[in-house]
Every structure is written in structure tokens, then in C-alpha cells.
Design an enzyme around this catalytic site. Structure first.
Site, PDB file in Angstrom:
ATOM      1  N   LYS A   1       0.834  -1.188   0.000  1.00 38.54           N
ATOM      2  CA  LYS A   1       0.000   0.000   0.000  1.00 38.54           C
ATOM      3  C   LYS A   1       0.876   1.249   0.000  1.00 38.54           C
ATOM      4  O   LYS A   1       1.849   1.346   0.771  1.00 38.54           O
ATOM      5  CB  LYS A   1      -0.911   0.013   1.231  1.00 38.54           C
ATOM      6  CG  LYS A   1      -2.001  -1.052   1.213  1.00 38.54           C
ATOM      7  CD  LYS A   1      -3.060  -0.755   0.170  1.00 38.54           C
ATOM      8  CE  LYS A   1      -4.247  -1.691   0.288  1.00 38.54           C
ATOM      9  NZ  LYS A   1      -5.326  -1.352  -0.667  1.00 38.54           N
TER      10      LYS A   1
ATOM     11  N   LYS B   1     -13.709  -6.971  -7.682  1.00 35.65           N
ATOM     12  CA  LYS B   1     -14.060  -7.225  -6.293  1.00 35.65           C
ATOM     13  C   LYS B   1     -15.550  -7.521  -6.221  1.00 35.65           C
ATOM     14  O   LYS B   1     -16.362  -6.768  -6.773  1.00 35.65           O
ATOM     15  CB  LYS B   1     -13.735  -6.010  -5.418  1.00 35.65           C
ATOM     16  CG  LYS B   1     -12.250  -5.679  -5.320  1.00 35.65           C
ATOM     17  CD  LYS B   1     -12.029  -4.445  -4.459  1.00 35.65           C
ATOM     18  CE  LYS B   1     -10.550  -4.140  -4.277  1.00 35.65           C
ATOM     19  NZ  LYS B   1     -10.332  -2.896  -3.494  1.00 35.65           N
TER      20      LYS B   1
END
Length: 327
Positions: free
Chosen positions: A150, A246
Site C-alpha cells: 500500500k 471485487k
């Protein structure tokens, strides 16, 4: 046949917390839908996505509004018209898949027309922090073959260099969660290329990603937030080389399977991703993961404690769900 519909919200502690460019969390908050016919029960889990204005309360309200139709036997295909794409529909859709599998005695993969499911290698996520903290976390995970890092914008060049030094043998993919802008884009892109990063997920805000169509992309660029719930892939090909599917954004496994086929037809690489949920949320996505280029279904690995029974992991190797969990 009248179904019983149960809607619950649950909290699971995140081991060590979780930080991305938009903020930090200490717990995963999920909504679970259970559908029962008196003999069989199907379950689905979703994670509300604040990026699109979803909350535990709004998701539960959406499901409550559709409950009368569910009790009357609403089908998965009819569900696509009855609810908008998003987390609420995902939980309902996955519960319908699970219930159908339990009622028919068939695995969900067979119902979907897929072969037997095989184990897949999932990414393991390194949260945003200082380069020193990220290097320390990476050293603890350096045995894993695929790491998802991240990032947060300015300073990402130092972060990715520190991660690469701490995990010289791991494949790296990164996720900026829309945090880059023109002030740091070129520097961060060059740093990712120098570190051998294979894929960069959503570097720019979805509202300002036109730059991606104007430059040479030396690293595969993947759309996440730019692939909005319920929207098509139209227009993404000029800016992106891959898409992150997703289930919480697609609105369930039914739509995600369709979206996967559309992405392949359009020559996109495919990542199957997740929100931060339990094994129940990951299990349906394992069907998509079978043919995905990148798998990011590490939600349970990031929790202090997963639900039981849960998915089986051997390191980063994720095994298909057993019927007691889902499907």
C-alpha cells in the site's frame, strides 16, 4: 417455499491495524446474510465500502428492503435488476449461491460451469507507513512469494525502495488507492519500475486518470476505483492494462463472473481483489481466482482471528472453501 432471511453485522479485530492512503482501521466490519429454507442454509458476507458512501446501516437497510422478495424466492438473475451493484447485493447474491449449492448437493463451481477448484497463491498486504516501518513489516513477510504494498503519494519512492530491499525475492504489486498526482507521479512510477514492481493499482484519482492515456506505461496499470460499481469497462482500455474485480463492487459472484469474461474479451489482465473481510467473504471469489492473473484474497490473514470454519491457508497458498464454509 418461503425463506427465512437473517441479517447481522459483525466486527473482527485486525492484527496490528490496517492503513491505506485514505486512513487507518483497527477492525473489519461486515454484514452477513443468511437464507434458510428450513433444511438448508446459505450465507454471504459483504464489507460496506465508504469510498462509495456505504455504511453498515445503509447496507442492512438495502437488504431489508429486498427481504420480502427473497422470502418469495427471488432468483440470482432477478436480483441483478432488483438491487444496484454494491456490497448489499454481494451478500445476498453469495447467500443465494450457497443456498443453491446446499439444496442441489452440487458445488458452486459446478453450478457456475467451472471445473474442480485448485489452490491459488494470494498476495499478502503491507500497510502504508514510514519506509522504516514498512521495511520491518516486509522482512517479516519476505518468505511470501507475492506482496501487495500500500502506498500513499509523496515519499512512495522511498517506501517501495525500502520494501524491495527487505524482500528481494518476492514479486511486488502496489496499490496507491488514488493517492498520486502530477507532483509525484513520474518519480513514483520510476521507483516502481526500478524496484521491479509488476503492477500498479489505481495510482491516480478516478476523476483525474486521463493522464494514463497520454503516457507510455512501463508498468502494468490496474483499475480499481476507476471501475465503478455497476459500470462497464468502456473507456478503461485507453488508460489501464488490468482491472481489479471485487465482489463487493461488482455486486456479487453472478456479476463478477460476467465481468471477468468481459475483461478477458477486452484483453485486460485480471486481478481478483477483496475488501477486508473474513473467509466467508473470500470464499466465492476463489471461483474467479482460478483464472485470474493476480489474486489478492488475504483478508483472513490480516485478522487477529478469522471465523470458524474458515479457509485453509498454507503460507500464501489459499485452498478452495469446504462446503461447511460456503458453496
Amino acid at each position: 417455499m418461503t425463506l427465512t432471511v437473517d441479517i447481522t453485522s459483525e466486527r473482527f479485530e485486525i492484527a496490528g491495524g490496517f492503513t491505506i492512503s485514505r486512513g487507518s482501521r483497527t477492525h473489519a466490519q461486515v454484514v452477513v446474510v443468511s437464507l434458510a429454507d428450513g433444511t438448508h442454509q446459505g450465507r454471504g458476507e459483504c464489507v460496506p465500502y465508504p469510498r462509495y458512501g456505504e455504511t453498515l446501516e445503509s447496507v442492512q437497510t438495502q437488504i431489508e428492503e429486498i427481504t420480502p422478495l427473497l422470502k418469495e424466492g427471488l432468483s440470482r438473475q432477478a436480483l441483478l435488476e432488483a438491487m444496484p451493484a454494491g456490497a448489499a447485493r454481494n451478500a445476498v447474491d453469495c447467500a443465494l449461491w450457497d443456498l443453491e449449492a446446499k439444496q442441489s448437493g452440487k458445488r458452486a463451481a459446478e453450478i457456475a460451469g467451472l471445473g474442480a477448484l485448485k489452490p491459488v497463491t494470494t498476495a499478502f498486504t503491507i500497510s502504508v507507513g514510514t519506509p522504516e516501518v514498512m521495511a520491518e513489516k516486509t522482512r517479516a513477510a519476505a518468505h511470501r512469494p507475492l506482496l501487495k504494498v500500500k502506498l500513499a503519494g509523496p515519499g512512495d519512492d522511498e517506501r517501495i525502495a525500502a520494501v524491495r530491499q527487505s524482500a528481494p525475492d518476492s514479486t511486488l504489486i502496489v496499490d496507491a488507492n488514488e493517492a498520486w498526482d502530477e507532483s509525484c507521479f513520474e518519480r513514483n512510477m520510476a521507483a516502481c519500475k526500478a524496484a521491479g514492481v509488476e503492477l500498479i493499482e489505481q495510482p491516480l484519482p478516478s476523476s483525474a486518470d486521463g493522464l494514463l492515456a497520454e503516457i507510455r506505461r512501463p508498468v502494468t496499470i490496474c483499475a480499481d476505483e476507476s471501475l465503478h460499481p455497476g459500470k462497464s469497462l468502456d473507456g478503461l482500455g485507453e488508460k489501464y492494462d488490468a482491472v481489479n474485480i471485487k465482489l463487493d463492487k461488482a455486486g456479487g459472484l453472478t456479476e463478477a463472473l460476467k465481468l471477468f469474461n468481459e475483461a478477458r474479451t477486452a484483453d485486460f489482465k485480471v486481478m481478483v481483489g477483496c475488501m477486508l473481510g473474513t473467509s466467508l467473504a473470500m470464499a466465492p471469489a476463489v471461483l474467479i481466482a482460478q483464472q485470474a492473473d493476480y489474486v489478492d484474497l488475504d483478508g483472513p490473514l490480516l485478522l487477529a482471528e478469522d471465523r470458524s470454519p474458515g479457509l485453509k491457508f498454507e503460507g500464501s497458498l489459499l485452498y478452495p472453501p469446504e462446503p461447511a464454509l460456503w458453496g
